[in-house]
Design a protein around this motif. Structure first.
Motif, short mmCIF file in Angstrom:
data_model
loop_
_atom_site.label_atom_id
_atom_site.label_comp_id
_atom_site.label_asym_id
_atom_site.label_seq_id
_atom_site.Cartn_x
_atom_site.Cartn_y
_atom_site.Cartn_z
N GLU A 174 29.77 34.15 26.15
CA GLU A 174 30.56 35.32 26.52
C GLU A 174 31.20 36.00 25.32
OE1 GLU A 174 33.35 33.91 29.40
OE2 GLU A 174 31.78 33.29 30.79
N SER A 175 31.42 35.23 24.27
CA SER A 175 32.00 35.81 23.06
C SER A 175 31.60 34.96 21.86
CB SER A 175 33.52 35.94 23.16
OG SER A 175 34.12 34.70 23.40
N VAL A 176 31.67 35.59 20.69
CA VAL A 176 31.31 34.93 19.44
C VAL A 176 32.49 35.07 18.48
CG1 VAL A 176 29.71 34.88 17.49
CG2 VAL A 176 28.86 35.44 19.78
N ASN A 177 32.93 33.94 17.94
CA ASN A 177 34.04 33.90 16.99
C ASN A 177 33.46 33.58 15.61
OD1 ASN A 177 36.11 32.72 15.28
ND2 ASN A 177 37.42 32.80 17.07
N VAL A 178 33.78 34.40 14.62
CA VAL A 178 33.24 34.21 13.28
C VAL A 178 34.34 34.00 12.24
CG1 VAL A 178 31.08 35.41 13.73
CG2 VAL A 178 33.05 36.71 12.91
N ASP A 179 35.51 33.56 12.68
CA ASP A 179 36.62 33.35 11.75
C ASP A 179 36.31 32.30 10.68
OD1 ASP A 179 38.20 35.28 12.95
OD2 ASP A 179 39.23 33.85 14.25
N ALA A 180 35.38 31.38 10.97
CA ALA A 180 35.07 30.30 10.02
C ALA A 180 33.89 30.65 9.10
CB ALA A 180 34.79 29.01 10.78
N VAL A 181 33.44 31.88 9.14
CA VAL A 181 32.33 32.30 8.27
C VAL A 181 32.90 32.95 7.02
CG1 VAL A 181 30.29 33.76 8.04
CG2 VAL A 181 30.76 32.63 10.21
N LYS A 182 32.38 32.55 5.86
CA LYS A 182 32.78 33.16 4.59
C LYS A 182 31.72 34.16 4.19
CE LYS A 182 34.54 28.75 3.22
NZ LYS A 182 33.99 27.60 2.60
N LEU A 183 32.15 35.37 3.86
CA LEU A 183 31.23 36.41 3.41
C LEU A 183 31.14 36.39 1.88
CD1 LEU A 183 31.98 39.44 5.71
CD2 LEU A 183 29.73 38.51 5.22
N ALA A 184 29.93 36.51 1.35
CA ALA A 184 29.71 36.51 -0.09
C ALA A 184 30.32 37.75 -0.73
CB ALA A 184 28.21 36.47 -0.38
N ASN A 185 30.71 37.61 -1.96
CA ASN A 185 31.18 38.72 -2.80
C ASN A 185 32.33 39.51 -2.18
OD1 ASN A 185 29.10 38.07 -4.60
ND2 ASN A 185 27.66 39.34 -3.42
N GLY A 186 33.14 38.87 -1.34
CA GLY A 186 34.29 39.54 -0.76
C GLY A 186 33.95 40.68 0.18
N GLU A 187 32.71 40.73 0.65
CA GLU A 187 32.31 41.79 1.59
C GLU A 187 33.16 41.73 2.85
OE1 GLU A 187 28.24 43.30 2.81
OE2 GLU A 187 27.73 41.60 1.55
N GLN A 188 33.26 42.85 3.52
CA GLN A 188 33.94 42.93 4.80
C GLN A 188 32.91 43.13 5.90
OE1 GLN A 188 37.32 42.48 5.18
NE2 GLN A 188 37.22 41.96 3.02
N LEU A 189 33.27 42.80 7.13
CA LEU A 189 32.34 42.94 8.24
C LEU A 189 32.21 44.38 8.72
CD1 LEU A 189 30.41 41.42 9.99
CD2 LEU A 189 32.24 40.92 11.57
N ALA A 190 33.07 45.25 8.30
CA ALA A 190 32.97 46.66 8.71
C ALA A 190 31.59 47.19 8.34
CB ALA A 190 34.05 47.49 8.02
N THR A 191 30.97 47.85 9.27
CA THR A 191 29.60 48.32 9.07
C THR A 191 29.47 49.78 9.44
OG1 THR A 191 27.31 47.98 9.71
CG2 THR A 191 28.94 47.52 11.38
N GLU A 192 28.46 50.41 8.87
CA GLU A 192 28.16 51.77 9.27
C GLU A 192 27.25 51.78 10.49
OE1 GLU A 192 26.85 54.27 6.13
OE2 GLU A 192 28.48 53.68 4.81
N ASP A 193 26.61 50.64 10.76
CA ASP A 193 25.76 50.55 11.94
C ASP A 193 26.62 50.52 13.19
OD1 ASP A 193 23.64 50.44 10.23
OD2 ASP A 193 23.27 48.30 10.49
N GLU A 194 26.04 50.95 14.29
CA GLU A 194 26.75 50.96 15.56
C GLU A 194 26.16 49.89 16.47
OE1 GLU A 194 27.63 54.18 19.09
OE2 GLU A 194 27.37 54.87 17.03
N PHE A 195 27.00 49.24 17.23
CA PHE A 195 26.54 48.30 18.23
C PHE A 195 26.32 49.07 19.53
CE2 PHE A 195 28.72 45.36 15.34
CZ PHE A 195 27.75 44.39 15.20
N TYR A 196 25.28 48.73 20.24
CA TYR A 196 24.95 49.41 21.49
C TYR A 196 24.56 48.37 22.53
CZ TYR A 196 22.59 52.43 24.86
OH TYR A 196 22.21 53.08 26.01
N VAL A 197 25.08 48.53 23.73
CA VAL A 197 24.72 47.65 24.84
C VAL A 197 23.66 48.35 25.67
CG1 VAL A 197 25.53 46.43 26.90
CG2 VAL A 197 27.02 46.62 24.89
N ILE A 198 22.51 47.71 25.80
CA ILE A 198 21.38 48.29 26.53
C ILE A 198 21.75 48.42 28.00
CG2 ILE A 198 18.98 47.90 27.24
CD1 ILE A 198 18.59 46.62 24.44
N GLN A 199 21.45 49.60 28.55
CA GLN A 199 21.73 49.91 29.95
C GLN A 199 20.45 49.82 30.77
OE1 GLN A 199 25.06 50.56 30.73
NE2 GLN A 199 25.27 50.01 28.57
N LYS A 200 20.60 49.69 32.08
CA LYS A 200 19.44 49.67 32.97
C LYS A 200 18.65 50.96 32.78
CE LYS A 200 18.05 48.96 37.73
NZ LYS A 200 18.45 48.70 39.09
#
Length: 147
Positions: free
Chosen positions: A74-100
């Motif tokens: 139901e949900s994904v927690n990524v608090d324990a993931v370390k990102l390389a080179n101090g990157e942030q998770l903010a993205t220019e890509d958009e998430f989309y939920v597929i509709q019927k």
């Protein structure tokens, strides 16, 4: 980094009642590893907690989608993931939920104005879209902003 919500009662079925969901989800991500070193996932009460070292924000986003598009998560927690080179998770890509009734070409037409650009969506989601003809309502995908 946070918690990402998904539709828990749909998605790819990779574990049953008698299987260890944590091991099944860890193995699922490791099989098509998008760039997470030392990946480990624990699944408890519908929450998949990913840990490891992500080589990029894009790799982490792919792992989030891989875990979240599994039936029972139901949900994904990524608090324990370390990102390389101090990157942030903010993205220019958009998430989309597929509709019927959605198709990848219809999604491409909506976002890019051109249905023929759907291969860019498939390429950005190769870990969760194995067959462009087999998407399902409730599945969450990335729609790249830059082609």
């Amino acid at each position: 980094m946070g918690l990402f919500d998904f539709v828990g009662n749909i998605g790819k079925k990779i574990f049953g009642k008698d299987e260890d969901p944590s091991k099944a989800v860890t193995n699922h991500i490791a099989e098509d590893n998008p760039g997470i070193e030392n990946v480990s996932v624990t699944v408890e009460d519908g929450v998949a907690k990913i840990s490891g070292d992500a080589t990029s924000a894009s790799a982490l986003e792919k792992a989030i989608l891989m875990a979240g598009n599994i039936a029972g998560v139901e949900s994904v927690n990524v608090d324990a993931v370390k990102l390389a080179n101090g990157e942030q998770l903010a993205t220019e890509d958009e998430f989309y939920v597929i509709q019927k009734g959605d198709t990848l070409s219809a999604i491409a037409k909506k976002f890019y104005g051109n249905a023929a650009k759907y291969p860019a969506i498939v390429a950005a989601n190769k870990e969760v879209i194995k067959d462009a003809d087999k998407i399902f309502p409730g599945q969450k995908i990335r729609v790249p902003k830059v082609l």
